[in-house]
Scaffold this motif. Structure first.
Motif, mmCIF file in Angstrom:
data_model
loop_
_atom_site.group_PDB
_atom_site.id
_atom_site.type_symbol
_atom_site.label_atom_id
_atom_site.label_comp_id
_atom_site.label_asym_id
_atom_site.label_seq_id
_atom_site.Cartn_x
_atom_site.Cartn_y
_atom_site.Cartn_z
ATOM 1 N N PHE B 69 15.007 -30.728 -52.614
ATOM 2 C CA PHE B 69 14.079 -30.981 -53.714
ATOM 3 C C PHE B 69 13.974 -29.767 -54.632
ATOM 4 N N ARG B 70 13.766 -28.608 -54.020
ATOM 5 C CA ARG B 70 13.490 -27.399 -54.786
ATOM 6 C C ARG B 70 14.696 -26.941 -55.606
ATOM 7 N N GLU B 74 14.202 -31.072 -58.251
ATOM 8 C CA GLU B 74 13.092 -30.646 -59.116
ATOM 9 C C GLU B 74 13.588 -30.000 -60.409
ATOM 10 N N ARG B 78 12.372 -32.087 -63.797
ATOM 11 C CA ARG B 78 11.011 -31.656 -64.167
ATOM 12 C C ARG B 78 10.703 -31.917 -65.630
ATOM 13 N N ARG B 86 16.302 -39.708 -65.236
ATOM 14 C CA ARG B 86 16.256 -38.743 -64.133
ATOM 15 C C ARG B 86 17.500 -38.824 -63.249
ATOM 16 N N TRP B 137 16.129 -39.860 -53.118
ATOM 17 C CA TRP B 137 15.578 -39.473 -54.421
ATOM 18 C C TRP B 137 16.098 -40.378 -55.531
#
Lengths: 205, 205
Positions: B69-70, B74, B78, B86, B137
């Motif tokens: 995720f990080r 993300e 973002r 996305r 995701w």
């Protein structure tokens, strides 16, 4: 017809042994000793034909190029006349290979692509030629489909898309030990082709 | 706040060093000595934390799951609110990585997938979990797209299709040393999504 000479058959045995080991074990994980044992050859004959494992790899990649039609394309398409069905018959060949090998092995060119693309420019060039050869056959089918696909669709780009789907689908099937992600990917590719064909049909009608 | 203990930071340095080497060199091609040198650690500390290179690999794969995720999702999403945009923003992240690294490296999970799927069941399970995380995701975005995609489209299967396209597109970009096959593949995926959205819109209207 002359029998193959001993020297040429030793070379062939070396290439065949390396082809199978690089496919199933990987290039780096395969030792020269394993190739020699599998080929029933000695180091002298390997270094007679090849400078070493790297040169043997180039010969393996050349052999894949030569085998593409006979081993991959022709068996898949010989009983299929429809050019779009032929594209999916070629993918079906990979499905058959995956289920036959219990999801091991996969696409030998894809394996070597990810293992060697960064480290060996000569191998990379030959892997690219293998991909071009494969895409060339897909593109040929797409061109034969003629007006059944929208005229604005770039056949060469669509062939690369088909290759992307095949390689990514084979990868997921191997990782999951299941044909399901392969089938899911090919089903969506079929859906895309059906939509392209529907557009072409409505533009004609 | 306590400073990280020395032991945990040594462990982290080992995992980080291995993560980079396995990514750029491959698992088999990376020696324990290289990991130790890069991590500025000694063999004793490696064997204190890990049984050996195989266990280190499992820790690397666990770290990828934790970082997904990080590090991947993300930063890509973002500044993008639209759920379908996305999906393509996540793919754009791989494009950026490919051009930034001059087509080397690629997807670390894909590389390890093809190198290790047949030989290491524990690694394979963790690679599968990484793929499931990534597809999760994508699937979340596809679910958030709601009625903008036809109701009969299986979101989980479509997410696996997106992963197949990404992995196969990254592979071809690396082999050709060019972003063109990646762009060709993603353009066709966009075209497919546009057709799905057009169908959903016409069914509503």
């Amino acid at each position: 017809m002359a029998a193959p000479s001993t020297t040429s058959s030793t070379r062939e045995r070396l290439v065949e042994a390396a082809r199978e080991l690089f496919w199933l074990e990987g290039f780096e994980a395969t030792s020269v000793a394993e190739v020699l044992e599998k080929a029933d050859a000695n180091a002298g004959s390997l270094y007679h034909f090849f400078g070493g494992k790297e040169e043997l790899l180039l010969a393996v990649l050349d052999s894949y190029k030569e085998m593409l039609f006979r081993m991959v394309i022709e068996p898949a398409i010989r009983d299929v006349r429809d050019p779009i069905q032929r594209v999916f018959a070629i993918l079906e060949g990979y499905r058959r290979g995956l289920t036959y090998t219990a999801f091991t092995g996969g696409c030998p060119i894809g394996n070597l692509a990810l293992e060697l693309a960064d480290h060996d420019p000569e191998a990379r060039r030959r892997i690219a030629e293998n991909f071009q050869g494969w895409c060339g056959w897909i593109q040929k089918c797409l061109e034969e489909a003629g007006p059944r696909l929208p005229s604005q669709v770039d056949r060469a780009a669509l062939a690369q898309f088909v290759l992307a789907v095949m390689e990514g689908a084979v990868m997921q099937a191997r990782v999951h030990g299941s044909i399901a992600p392969f089938d899911a990917s090919v089903a969506h590719l079929w859906d895309y082709f059906n939509r392209l064909q529907a557009e072409a049909a409505s533009a004609k009608g």
